[in-house]
Write a protein that holds these residues in place. Sequence first.
Motif, mmCIF file in Angstrom:
data_model
loop_
_atom_site.group_PDB
_atom_site.id
_atom_site.type_symbol
_atom_site.label_atom_id
_atom_site.label_comp_id
_atom_site.label_asym_id
_atom_site.label_seq_id
_atom_site.Cartn_x
_atom_site.Cartn_y
_atom_site.Cartn_z
ATOM 1 N N ILE A 5 -14.836 10.783 46.420
ATOM 2 C CA ILE A 5 -14.391 10.710 45.024
ATOM 3 C C ILE A 5 -15.552 11.019 44.086
ATOM 4 N N ALA A 6 -16.718 10.508 44.413
ATOM 5 C CA ALA A 6 -17.895 10.755 43.587
ATOM 6 C C ALA A 6 -18.278 12.234 43.605
ATOM 7 N N SER A 7 -18.124 12.895 44.749
ATOM 8 C CA SER A 7 -18.472 14.312 44.828
ATOM 9 C C SER A 7 -17.459 15.172 44.056
ATOM 10 N N LEU A 8 -16.247 14.681 43.873
ATOM 11 C CA LEU A 8 -15.236 15.389 43.091
ATOM 12 C C LEU A 8 -15.366 15.105 41.596
ATOM 13 N N ALA A 9 -15.957 14.005 41.244
ATOM 14 C CA ALA A 9 -16.040 13.595 39.840
ATOM 15 C C ALA A 9 -16.927 14.533 39.022
ATOM 16 N N LEU A 10 -18.028 14.970 39.561
ATOM 17 C CA LEU A 10 -18.946 15.838 38.826
ATOM 18 C C LEU A 10 -18.315 17.196 38.474
ATOM 19 N N PRO A 11 -17.753 17.923 39.449
ATOM 20 C CA PRO A 11 -17.122 19.203 39.073
ATOM 21 C C PRO A 11 -15.933 19.024 38.122
ATOM 22 N N LEU A 12 -15.170 17.970 38.315
ATOM 23 C CA LEU A 12 -14.042 17.696 37.434
ATOM 24 C C LEU A 12 -14.539 17.369 36.026
ATOM 25 N N GLY A 13 -15.607 16.608 35.931
ATOM 26 C CA GLY A 13 -16.197 16.288 34.629
ATOM 27 C C GLY A 13 -16.720 17.519 33.918
ATOM 28 N N VAL A 14 -17.353 18.419 34.657
ATOM 29 C CA VAL A 14 -17.867 19.665 34.077
ATOM 30 C C VAL A 14 -16.706 20.509 33.551
ATOM 31 N N PHE A 15 -15.605 20.579 34.320
ATOM 32 C CA PHE A 15 -14.438 21.333 33.871
ATOM 33 C C PHE A 15 -13.861 20.745 32.587
ATOM 34 N N VAL A 16 -13.766 19.439 32.502
ATOM 35 C CA VAL A 16 -13.228 18.784 31.302
ATOM 36 C C VAL A 16 -14.113 19.085 30.096
ATOM 37 N N VAL A 17 -15.411 19.021 30.261
ATOM 38 C CA VAL A 17 -16.339 19.319 29.170
ATOM 39 C C VAL A 17 -16.191 20.784 28.729
ATOM 40 N N PHE A 18 -16.134 21.705 29.686
ATOM 41 C CA PHE A 18 -15.941 23.113 29.349
ATOM 42 C C PHE A 18 -14.625 23.335 28.631
ATOM 43 N N TYR A 19 -13.575 22.653 29.061
ATOM 44 C CA TYR A 19 -12.270 22.815 28.429
ATOM 45 C C TYR A 19 -12.326 22.410 26.963
ATOM 46 N N PHE A 20 -12.900 21.245 26.682
ATOM 47 C CA PHE A 20 -12.912 20.757 25.306
ATOM 48 C C PHE A 20 -13.960 21.419 24.426
ATOM 49 N N LEU A 21 -15.006 21.983 25.001
ATOM 50 C CA LEU A 21 -16.042 22.629 24.196
ATOM 51 C C LEU A 21 -15.870 24.143 24.062
ATOM 52 N N LEU A 22 -15.227 24.786 25.026
ATOM 53 C CA LEU A 22 -15.130 26.243 24.998
ATOM 54 C C LEU A 22 -13.691 26.775 24.980
ATOM 55 N N ILE A 23 -12.873 26.324 25.895
ATOM 56 C CA ILE A 23 -11.549 26.913 26.066
ATOM 57 C C ILE A 23 -10.594 26.503 24.957
ATOM 58 N N ARG A 24 -10.472 25.231 24.677
ATOM 59 C CA ARG A 24 -9.512 24.742 23.685
ATOM 60 C C ARG A 24 -9.806 25.256 22.266
ATOM 61 N N PRO A 25 -11.052 25.216 21.797
ATOM 62 C CA PRO A 25 -11.316 25.761 20.458
ATOM 63 C C PRO A 25 -10.984 27.257 20.348
ATOM 64 N N GLN A 26 -11.224 28.017 21.401
ATOM 65 C CA GLN A 26 -10.907 29.444 21.375
ATOM 66 C C GLN A 26 -9.404 29.664 21.323
ATOM 67 N N GLN A 27 -8.637 28.848 22.048
ATOM 68 C CA GLN A 27 -7.177 28.954 22.003
ATOM 69 C C GLN A 27 -6.648 28.622 20.608
ATOM 70 N N LYS A 28 -7.225 27.612 19.961
ATOM 71 C CA LYS A 28 -6.809 27.257 18.600
ATOM 72 C C LYS A 28 -7.120 28.392 17.627
ATOM 73 N N LYS A 29 -8.294 28.997 17.760
ATOM 74 C CA LYS A 29 -8.690 30.105 16.894
ATOM 75 C C LYS A 29 -7.757 31.293 17.088
ATOM 76 N N ASP A 30 -7.435 31.629 18.343
ATOM 77 C CA ASP A 30 -6.533 32.741 18.632
ATOM 78 C C ASP A 30 -5.142 32.490 18.055
ATOM 79 N N LYS A 31 -4.668 31.264 18.150
ATOM 80 C CA LYS A 31 -3.351 30.909 17.615
ATOM 81 C C LYS A 31 -3.328 31.053 16.092
ATOM 82 N N LYS A 32 -4.405 30.630 15.433
ATOM 83 C CA LYS A 32 -4.500 30.725 13.981
ATOM 84 C C LYS A 32 -4.529 32.191 13.523
ATOM 85 N N ILE A 33 -5.261 33.037 14.225
ATOM 86 C CA ILE A 33 -5.338 34.459 13.890
ATOM 87 C C ILE A 33 -3.984 35.131 14.101
ATOM 88 N N LYS A 34 -3.306 34.811 15.195
ATOM 89 C CA LYS A 34 -1.992 35.395 15.468
ATOM 90 C C LYS A 34 -0.993 34.981 14.387
#
Length: 92
Positions: A5-34
């Motif tokens: 579980i501990a070995s899975l927590a780090l990659p999952l945590g990195v994905f969550v951070v990337f989602y909220f810092l990079l992916i989600r803001p870009q999706q919001k920006k694209d939606k606003k432009i469209k």
Amino acid sequence: MPAQIASLALPLGVFVVFYFLLIRPQQKKDKKIKEMRNNLKVGDQIITIGGIHGKVIKIKDDAITIEVGSDKLKLTMAKWSVGTVVSQDKSL
């Protein structure tokens, strides 16, 4: 079991951070432009992504015609080429 579980927590945590810092803001920006491009109206002053300033005079499905310059040159271009709406015509 806790080591797995501990070995899975780090990659999952990195994905969550990337989602909220990079992916989600870009999706919001694209939606606003469209949304902005879908709400274009005749009479709106726009700037294209190429830097052309003009006034929307005709809108078709995926194309717009803009009027540019003092000699009222008409350019037909794709809707996706609109970068920003400078001012909207409120008289319509």
